[in-house]
Design a protein around this motif. Structure first.
Motif, PDB file in Angstrom:
ATOM      1  N   ASN A 141      26.934  22.074  53.938  1.00  0.00           N
ATOM      2  CA  ASN A 141      27.895  22.219  55.031  1.00  0.00           C
ATOM      3  C   ASN A 141      27.235  21.847  56.360  1.00  0.00           C
ATOM      4  O   ASN A 141      27.815  21.120  57.173  1.00  0.00           O
ATOM      5  CB  ASN A 141      28.441  23.649  55.062  1.00  0.00           C
ATOM      6  N   LYS A 147      32.710  20.757  53.311  1.00  0.00           N
ATOM      7  CA  LYS A 147      33.519  21.500  54.265  1.00  0.00           C
ATOM      8  C   LYS A 147      33.469  22.978  53.917  1.00  0.00           C
ATOM      9  O   LYS A 147      33.522  23.349  52.748  1.00  0.00           O
ATOM     10  CB  LYS A 147      34.962  21.010  54.267  1.00  0.00           C
ATOM     11  N   GLU A 149      34.580  26.618  53.145  1.00  0.00           N
ATOM     12  CA  GLU A 149      35.803  27.098  52.484  1.00  0.00           C
ATOM     13  C   GLU A 149      36.333  28.309  53.178  1.00  0.00           C
ATOM     14  O   GLU A 149      35.709  29.068  53.778  1.00  0.00           O
ATOM     15  CB  GLU A 149      35.496  27.429  51.023  1.00  0.00           C
TER      16      GLU A 149
END
Length: 149
Positions: A141, A147, A149
């Motif tokens: 990330n 991305k 969550e």
């Protein structure tokens, strides 16, 4: 996007390199995470050979425009494995810099430095693997490859 795990327990970097062309052709991944070298260290394979194999894996992925991430593995340090304080093998930062790819550092070294997170001196237990997954997810990330969550 599908996720594929093509790792084989006990694989050396040479075995991973041998299997790679077929796997890249079959799966055509957008991202390749390389987590090899530990079995080479345990088997005392010449470090220059391990480095050459990892370099060839990276370059094979790059030649197909596959985003590549290198995951550092601890040096084979039995005393530090028993007492804590493992550190990543120095070939990983060198290879990452040389090939201009992201490096995920210290995950396995940190987890395997804690007895409560190990199944044995070279493998995490279930809780250890959970930490590896969480730290790897956070690192990907941060790099911008995953991305939140």
């Amino acid at each position: 996007m599908g996720y594929y795990h093509a790792g084989v327990p006990g694989d050396t970097s040479a075995e991973g390199l041998t299997r790679l062309p077929r796997l890249l052709e079959k799966y055509q991944p957008a991202l390749l995470m390389i987590e090899l070298g530990g079995n080479d260290f345990l088997r005392n394979i010449n470090i220059s050979q391990t480095e050459a194999n990892l370099r060839a894996i990276i370059q094979a992925a790059q030649s197909k425009n596959i985003q590549t991430v290198l995951i550092a593995i601890p040096e084979n340090q039995p005393v530090k494995a028993a007492l804590g304080g493992l550190s990543d093998h120095p070939i990983y930062p060198k290879l990452a810099e040389e090939n201009n790819i992201p490096l995920v550092e210290d995950i396995f070294s940190d987890v395997l430095s804690k007895n409560a997170l190990k199944a044995d001196y070279i493998h995490p237990n279930a809780e250890g693997y959970k930490m590896v997954e969480e730290q790897l997810r956070a690192a990907l990330n941060e790099i911008g490859l995953l991305k939140a969550e």
